[in-house]
Design an enzyme around this catalytic site. Structure first.
Site, short mmCIF file in Angstrom:
data_model
loop_
_atom_site.label_atom_id
_atom_site.label_comp_id
_atom_site.label_asym_id
_atom_site.label_seq_id
_atom_site.Cartn_x
_atom_site.Cartn_y
_atom_site.Cartn_z
N SER A 191 13.12 15.96 -1.04
CA SER A 191 11.84 15.03 -0.79
C SER A 191 12.02 14.24 0.65
CB SER A 191 11.57 14.20 -2.25
OG SER A 191 10.32 13.29 -1.66
N TYR A 204 13.98 8.54 -9.00
CA TYR A 204 13.65 9.77 -8.44
C TYR A 204 14.19 9.77 -6.85
CZ TYR A 204 10.44 13.17 -6.27
OH TYR A 204 9.83 14.22 -5.51
#
Ligand code: NAD
Ligand code: MG
Length: 299
Positions: A191, A204
């Site tokens: 990401s 995360y």
């Protein structure tokens, strides 16, 4: 299905509208079926050209979002697909499975929890048995729960985020490697959060940085065996992840507007990156993270 000529020259600013999703909430893991507005997973637009003919792929999290778009693209490029997803996502998974079958490819559906080490082993074994082999793995399952303060991240959440996002990638790769012949590929989903961690996504974002590092080390280790490992780093993509505690509800109407393109990405815009890194045309690309993020600078 769209004509190829419609896809060859498009303004990336206007290829998709800049959406302002209404505030909404779904219980984790969230369903594409209930997402407003709906997304483009390539159902009516992705045109394959045989780039993965005869390949056998396991794709985690392939019921919805980026994984679903990748599964549809892989099938239209000629691959058989084993789909991994959570049991609560059967409705989304069946839609994608039907599209894979309509592309004339074999599909097997493997519901289960990748946080469970036993499932990480069995999902690989079942994919190999169901597809009669395996030569492509896409580690795409992920979980994102926003939390304003580190003091509010429970041990349960911390462990679960790490189990699903990074430990499962280790475990699934470990189980798959003995089955992967030279020429096989692994693509991990990381990401933009790996480099630009949001203050509300500490658990995360740190797993995503770990995935980039894991990808680069593993690529070197497996290169002599003829197995290539790469990663794709999406930016803001409109998927069920965002409405199932991935973002504060109030942030949804502006989701993705702060990119240079000024809009959120659609899942199907990610699919060509996974196809490229899985196809043998990328034979000299290893340990790379391909950023698909609407123009945000990356290291
Ligand atoms: P998504 O919700 O459609 O897909 C995530 C999938 O992960 C789910 O469908 C589910 O099947 C799977 N999953 C979650 N927990 C699981 C578990 N315990 N066991 C098995 N499967 C589980 O959302 P998405 O945005 O398409 O996410 C795909 C990947 O892309 C994730 O790794 C996510 O972190 C990454 N990503 C997404 C964005 C974005 O903006 N949407 C940005 C960067 C990275
Ligand atoms: Mg899903």
């Amino acid at each position: 299905m769209a004509d190829v000529s419609q896809l060859t020259f498009q303004n990336p600013v206007t290829r998709y509208p800049s959406i302002s999703p209404p505030e909404q909430d779904q219980p984790e893991p969230g369903l594409d079926a209930a997402l407003k507005p709906q997304t483009d997973r390539g159902e009516d637009s992705y045109v394959g050209t045989g780039r993965l003919a005869g390949r056998k792929a396991l794709i985690t999290g392939s019921d919805s979002g980026i994984g679903a778009a990748t599964a549809i693209a892989f099938a239209r490029e000629g691959a058989d697909v084993a789909m991994s997803y959570l049991p609560d996502e059967e409705e989304d998974a069946q839609d994608v499975a039907e599209l894979i079958e309509r592309a004339g490819r074999r599909v097997i559906t493997l519901p289960g929890d990748v946080a469970d080490p036993d499932f990480c082993r069995s999902v690989v074994a079942d994919a190999v048995a169901g597809l009669n082999g395996l030569d492509a793995l896409v580690n795409n399952a992920g979980r994102q729960i926003f939390t304003e303060s580190i003091e509010d991240i429970s041990d349960e959440q911390l462990l679960s985020t790490y189990q699903v996002n990074i430990l499962a990638q280790f475990r699934i790769v470990r189980a798959a490697v003995p089955c992967l012949a030279p020429g096989s590929t692994i693509v991990n989903t990381t990401s933009i959060e790996a480099y630009q961690p949001a203050p509300i996504l500490l658990d995360y974002a740190s797993t995503k940085a770990a995935i980039n590092n894991f990808t680069k080390g593993l690529a070197q280790q497996l290169a002599p065996r003829g197995i290539r490992v790469n990663a794709v780093a999406p930016g803001p993509i409109w998927t069920p992840l965002q409405v199932s505690e991935g973002q504060p509800k109030e942030a949804l109407p502006d989701f993705g507007k702060n990119t240079p393109l000024g809009r959120a990405g659609q899942p199907t815009e990610l699919a060509p990156a996974y196809v490229f890194l899985t196809s043998s045309e990328s034979s000299y690309v290893l340990g790379e993270t391909l950023n698909v993020n609407g123009g945000r600078p990356t290291p």
